[in-house]
Motif scaffolding. Structure first.
Motif: not given
Length: 219
Positions: A194-204, A206-219
């Protein structure tokens, strides 16, 4: 000093993410050479296009991936995928059940299940039937604990072996509760518990339920 740790896979043309799904195709829409006809001497541009399914690389699932009337990527609040306090939970055994989360404060957190399965990425073993997964009771425990997002470094958050009969209870439980799911994470061993922030933001989209993300943590 804060550090950024990337926990997402590269997307490479021709690669397999999930067995049976098509590989991404990356190609020119406009090449540097072709663009010279439209610009001043010495000025050139490249525009590329990619054709892929939403379930490519490290990606995020929204409720509409599982439910016809579920919210999609365009409905996804940033509060559910960005600057979340993170908690890494180590998997014990192949099926991760509620005991893995007992006694942990998970309310409002991104819960990242660390199995180490990413070591098999882009091998036959990665998509095989022996991968780790979250059980239905484990998913229910995370909903009850108030998790905001759940991620795993495995090929699927559900059991995909023949014994599963095609059921997907972890997806069903989490997405019914509006909890986004991130699959195919990697390098979670670089994160503290623990002790980190997590980000996994997809493109916005409409009409799609899944999308690749650039997932990363700020530690």
């Amino acid at each position: 000093m804060a550090r950024l740790i990337d926990v997402s896979h590269q997307i490479v043309a021709g690669m397999t993410t999930y067995p049976g799904l098509p590989a991404p195709v990356v190609e020119d829409h406009l090449s540097f050479e072709e663009s010279r006809e439209d610009y001043a001497s010495g000025t050139e541009f490249q525009i590329r296009r990619i054709s892929m399914v939403g379930n490519t690389g490290t990606y995020l699932d929204t409720p509409s991936h599982r439910y016809r009337d579920g919210s999609d990527l365009a409905d996804l609040p940033l509060e559910k995928v960005a600057a979340l306090p993170g908690r890494v939970v180590d998997a014990v055994g192949r099926g991760v059940g509620p005991e893995a989360f007992r006694g942990l404060d998970l309310a409002g957190r991104a819960v990242l299940i660390r199995t180490g399965w990413d070591r098999h990425w882009r091998t036959e073993a990665y998509g095989g039937p022996d991968h780790p997964f979250l059980t239905e009771d484990g998913a229910k425990a995370l909903v009850d604990a108030g998790a905001t997002l759940v991620g795993i470094d495995s090929v699927n958050i559900d059991d995909t072996s023949p014994d599963s009969g095609g059921a997907r209870p972890a997806h069903s439980v989490l997405l019914a509760a509006g909890i986004p799911v991130v699959e195919h994470l990697c390098l979670l061993h670089q994160l503290p518990e623990e002790g980190f922030q997590f980000f996994a933001v997809p493109v916005k989209v409409r009409g799609m339920g899944t999308m690749p993300v650039r997932a990363f943590a700020l530690v």
